[in-house]
Motif scaffolding. Structure first.
Motif, PDB file in Angstrom:
ATOM      1  N   ILE A  93     -26.035  -6.773  73.758  1.00 22.78           N
ATOM      2  CA  ILE A  93     -27.060  -7.774  73.487  1.00 22.78           C
ATOM      3  C   ILE A  93     -28.406  -7.128  73.782  1.00 22.78           C
ATOM      4  CG2 ILE A  93     -28.011 -10.017  74.152  1.00 22.78           C
ATOM      5  CD1 ILE A  93     -25.127 -10.827  74.920  1.00 22.78           C
ATOM      6  N   MET A  94     -29.276  -7.120  72.785  1.00 22.31           N
ATOM      7  CA  MET A  94     -30.603  -6.528  72.931  1.00 22.31           C
ATOM      8  C   MET A  94     -31.594  -7.598  73.427  1.00 22.31           C
ATOM      9  SD  MET A  94     -29.665  -3.576  71.861  1.00 22.31           S
ATOM     10  CE  MET A  94     -31.087  -2.587  71.505  1.00 22.31           C
ATOM     11  N   ASN A  95     -32.762  -7.153  73.875  1.00 28.95           N
ATOM     12  CA  ASN A  95     -33.821  -8.052  74.359  1.00 28.95           C
ATOM     13  C   ASN A  95     -33.325  -8.918  75.503  1.00 28.95           C
ATOM     14  OD1 ASN A  95     -35.671  -7.324  72.102  1.00 28.95           O
ATOM     15  ND2 ASN A  95     -34.005  -8.230  70.934  1.00 28.95           N
ATOM     16  N   ALA A  96     -32.581  -8.294  76.415  1.00 30.21           N
ATOM     17  CA  ALA A  96     -31.894  -9.033  77.478  1.00 30.21           C
ATOM     18  C   ALA A  96     -32.721  -9.220  78.746  1.00 30.21           C
ATOM     19  CB  ALA A  96     -30.584  -8.321  77.809  1.00 30.21           C
ATOM     20  N   GLU A  97     -33.996  -8.826  78.724  1.00 30.78           N
ATOM     21  CA  GLU A  97     -34.827  -8.994  79.918  1.00 30.78           C
ATOM     22  C   GLU A  97     -34.787 -10.454  80.373  1.00 30.78           C
ATOM     23  OE1 GLU A  97     -36.125  -7.849  77.016  1.00 30.78           O
ATOM     24  OE2 GLU A  97     -36.866  -5.831  77.380  1.00 30.78           O
ATOM     25  N   GLY A  98     -34.529 -10.665  81.645  1.00 36.11           N
ATOM     26  CA  GLY A  98     -34.536 -12.013  82.198  1.00 36.11           C
ATOM     27  C   GLY A  98     -33.225 -12.767  82.052  1.00 36.11           C
ATOM     28  N   LEU A  99     -32.279 -12.220  81.310  1.00 32.69           N
ATOM     29  CA  LEU A  99     -30.984 -12.890  81.189  1.00 32.69           C
ATOM     30  C   LEU A  99     -30.199 -12.766  82.484  1.00 32.69           C
ATOM     31  CD1 LEU A  99     -29.278 -12.002  77.778  1.00 32.69           C
ATOM     32  CD2 LEU A  99     -30.331 -14.143  78.459  1.00 32.69           C
ATOM     33  N   GLU A 100     -29.545 -13.824  82.853  1.00 31.02           N
ATOM     34  CA  GLU A 100     -28.631 -13.760  83.985  1.00 31.02           C
ATOM     35  C   GLU A 100     -27.244 -13.519  83.416  1.00 31.02           C
ATOM     36  OE1 GLU A 100     -28.860 -16.705  87.039  1.00 31.02           O
ATOM     37  OE2 GLU A 100     -31.016 -16.962  86.732  1.00 31.02           O
ATOM     38  N   VAL A 101     -26.772 -12.283  83.550  1.00 31.72           N
ATOM     39  CA  VAL A 101     -25.468 -11.930  82.995  1.00 31.72           C
ATOM     40  C   VAL A 101     -24.437 -11.846  84.118  1.00 31.72           C
ATOM     41  CG1 VAL A 101     -26.399 -10.731  80.986  1.00 31.72           C
ATOM     42  CG2 VAL A 101     -25.986  -9.450  83.081  1.00 31.72           C
ATOM     43  N   PRO A 102     -23.224 -12.287  83.833  1.00 25.73           N
ATOM     44  CA  PRO A 102     -22.179 -12.231  84.865  1.00 25.73           C
ATOM     45  C   PRO A 102     -21.689 -10.805  85.091  1.00 25.73           C
ATOM     46  CG  PRO A 102     -21.315 -13.138  82.821  1.00 25.73           C
ATOM     47  CD  PRO A 102     -22.775 -12.930  82.623  1.00 25.73           C
ATOM     48  N   LYS A 103     -20.883 -10.641  86.132  1.00 29.21           N
ATOM     49  CA  LYS A 103     -20.285  -9.335  86.406  1.00 29.21           C
ATOM     50  C   LYS A 103     -19.508  -8.873  85.190  1.00 29.21           C
ATOM     51  CE  LYS A 103     -19.936  -9.523  91.382  1.00 29.21           C
ATOM     52  NZ  LYS A 103     -19.111  -9.335  92.556  1.00 29.21           N
ATOM     53  N   GLY A 104     -19.486  -7.562  85.009  1.00 29.34           N
ATOM     54  CA  GLY A 104     -18.797  -6.986  83.865  1.00 29.34           C
ATOM     55  C   GLY A 104     -19.758  -6.423  82.847  1.00 29.34           C
TER      56      GLY A 104
ATOM     57  N   LEU B 105     -19.695 -17.839  76.058  1.00 25.27           N
ATOM     58  CA  LEU B 105     -20.659 -17.181  76.943  1.00 25.27           C
ATOM     59  C   LEU B 105     -21.462 -16.140  76.167  1.00 25.27           C
ATOM     60  CD1 LEU B 105     -21.882 -16.426  79.729  1.00 25.27           C
ATOM     61  CD2 LEU B 105     -19.991 -14.792  79.944  1.00 25.27           C
ATOM     62  N   LEU B 106     -20.789 -15.316  75.383  1.00 19.50           N
ATOM     63  CA  LEU B 106     -21.495 -14.287  74.605  1.00 19.50           C
ATOM     64  C   LEU B 106     -22.493 -14.923  73.642  1.00 19.50           C
ATOM     65  CD1 LEU B 106     -18.545 -11.855  73.805  1.00 19.50           C
ATOM     66  CD2 LEU B 106     -20.359 -11.529  75.492  1.00 19.50           C
ATOM     67  N   SER B 107     -22.087 -16.000  72.998  1.00 20.45           N
ATOM     68  CA  SER B 107     -22.967 -16.700  72.072  1.00 20.45           C
ATOM     69  C   SER B 107     -24.183 -17.267  72.799  1.00 20.45           C
ATOM     70  CB  SER B 107     -22.204 -17.826  71.372  1.00 20.45           C
ATOM     71  OG  SER B 107     -23.054 -18.542  70.513  1.00 20.45           O
ATOM     72  N   SER B 108     -23.965 -17.845  73.956  1.00 21.86           N
ATOM     73  CA  SER B 108     -25.066 -18.405  74.740  1.00 21.86           C
ATOM     74  C   SER B 108     -26.060 -17.322  75.152  1.00 21.86           C
ATOM     75  CB  SER B 108     -24.519 -19.117  75.974  1.00 21.86           C
ATOM     76  OG  SER B 108     -25.568 -19.549  76.809  1.00 21.86           O
ATOM     77  N   LEU B 109     -25.543 -16.191  75.642  1.00 19.64           N
ATOM     78  CA  LEU B 109     -26.421 -15.089  76.040  1.00 19.64           C
ATOM     79  C   LEU B 109     -27.177 -14.528  74.845  1.00 19.64           C
ATOM     80  CD1 LEU B 109     -24.040 -13.242  78.521  1.00 19.64           C
ATOM     81  CD2 LEU B 109     -26.087 -14.561  79.115  1.00 19.64           C
ATOM     82  N   LEU B 110     -26.483 -14.364  73.716  1.00 21.95           N
ATOM     83  CA  LEU B 110     -27.129 -13.848  72.512  1.00 21.95           C
ATOM     84  C   LEU B 110     -28.196 -14.808  72.021  1.00 21.95           C
ATOM     85  CD1 LEU B 110     -27.311 -11.764  70.237  1.00 21.95           C
ATOM     86  CD2 LEU B 110     -25.438 -12.975  69.085  1.00 21.95           C
ATOM     87  N   ASP B 111     -27.898 -16.089  72.079  1.00 23.95           N
ATOM     88  CA  ASP B 111     -28.876 -17.093  71.649  1.00 23.95           C
ATOM     89  C   ASP B 111     -30.127 -17.029  72.523  1.00 23.95           C
ATOM     90  OD1 ASP B 111     -29.730 -19.399  70.083  1.00 23.95           O
ATOM     91  OD2 ASP B 111     -29.391 -20.553  71.914  1.00 23.95           O
ATOM     92  N   GLN B 112     -29.936 -16.944  73.842  1.00 19.74           N
ATOM     93  CA  GLN B 112     -31.085 -16.855  74.752  1.00 19.74           C
ATOM     94  C   GLN B 112     -31.896 -15.600  74.486  1.00 19.74           C
ATOM     95  OE1 GLN B 112     -30.100 -17.585  79.007  1.00 19.74           O
ATOM     96  NE2 GLN B 112     -28.104 -18.214  78.199  1.00 19.74           N
ATOM     97  N   ALA B 113     -31.208 -14.466  74.325  1.00 23.82           N
ATOM     98  CA  ALA B 113     -31.894 -13.189  74.146  1.00 23.82           C
ATOM     99  C   ALA B 113     -32.639 -13.115  72.814  1.00 23.82           C
ATOM    100  CB  ALA B 113     -30.885 -12.041  74.240  1.00 23.82           C
ATOM    101  N   SER B 114     -32.141 -13.807  71.802  1.00 22.93           N
ATOM    102  CA  SER B 114     -32.744 -13.692  70.479  1.00 22.93           C
ATOM    103  C   SER B 114     -33.786 -14.772  70.185  1.00 22.93           C
ATOM    104  CB  SER B 114     -31.663 -13.719  69.402  1.00 22.93           C
ATOM    105  OG  SER B 114     -31.010 -14.963  69.369  1.00 22.93           O
ATOM    106  N   GLN B 115     -34.018 -15.678  71.132  1.00 22.04           N
ATOM    107  CA  GLN B 115     -34.976 -16.766  70.898  1.00 22.04           C
ATOM    108  C   GLN B 115     -36.361 -16.260  70.519  1.00 22.04           C
ATOM    109  OE1 GLN B 115     -34.682 -20.186  70.777  1.00 22.04           O
ATOM    110  NE2 GLN B 115     -32.489 -19.749  70.826  1.00 22.04           N
ATOM    111  N   GLY B 116     -36.812 -15.185  71.160  1.00 25.78           N
ATOM    112  CA  GLY B 116     -38.169 -14.699  70.921  1.00 25.78           C
ATOM    113  C   GLY B 116     -38.315 -13.749  69.752  1.00 25.78           C
ATOM    114  N   LEU B 117     -37.243 -13.508  69.042  1.00 18.27           N
ATOM    115  CA  LEU B 117     -37.311 -12.549  67.925  1.00 18.27           C
ATOM    116  C   LEU B 117     -37.804 -13.200  66.655  1.00 18.27           C
ATOM    117  CD1 LEU B 117     -33.983 -10.572  68.455  1.00 18.27           C
ATOM    118  CD2 LEU B 117     -36.257 -10.032  69.282  1.00 18.27           C
TER     119      LEU B 117
END
Length: 112
Positions: free
Chosen positions: A67-78, A100-112
């Motif tokens: 997942i790109m543009n992940a600054e500020g994301l709270e990612v779980p272990k792994g 979970l992956l979809s949620s993280l990707l959605d958050q990371a891509s909001q600003g694109l």
């Protein structure tokens, strides 16, 4: 969907890698309906508004999802990687948490 990406995924060595990559690809398309995809640097890249959003990176015994543009994301272990990109590797038999992956990707891509 891009024919080059389809061909790339279909030629992966093991059936589980093909299936997992297809599921990850579908999840990306559901999460970012306007996503563009292409083969770049010998792997499938997914772009939103011309900016990298995600990458599927196969290796001999794993499939990594980045997942790109992940600054500020709270990612779980792994997850691994520097602040700007995070990835998780899946080996045969793994059951990814697509929600979970979809949620993280959605958050990371909001600003694109």
């Amino acid at each position: 969907m891009n024919e080059e990406v389809t061909a790339f995924i279909n030629q992966l060595g093991a059936a589980w890698q093909v299936e997992l990559s297809q599921q990850l690809r579908e999840m990306v398309h559901q999460t970012i309906p306007t996503v563009e995809e292409r083969i770049q640097y010998k792997k499938p890249h997914f772009l939103k508004n011309g900016h990298y959003a995600a990458v599927i990176s196969p290796s001999k015994d794993a499939i990594a999802f980045m997942i790109m543009n992940a600054e500020g994301l709270e990612v779980p272990k792994g997850f691994e990687g520097p602040p700007e990109r995070k990835w998780i590797k899946f080996k045969e038999g793994a059951t990814p948490d697509y929600a979970l992956l979809s949620s993280l990707l959605d958050q990371a891509s909001q600003g694109l």
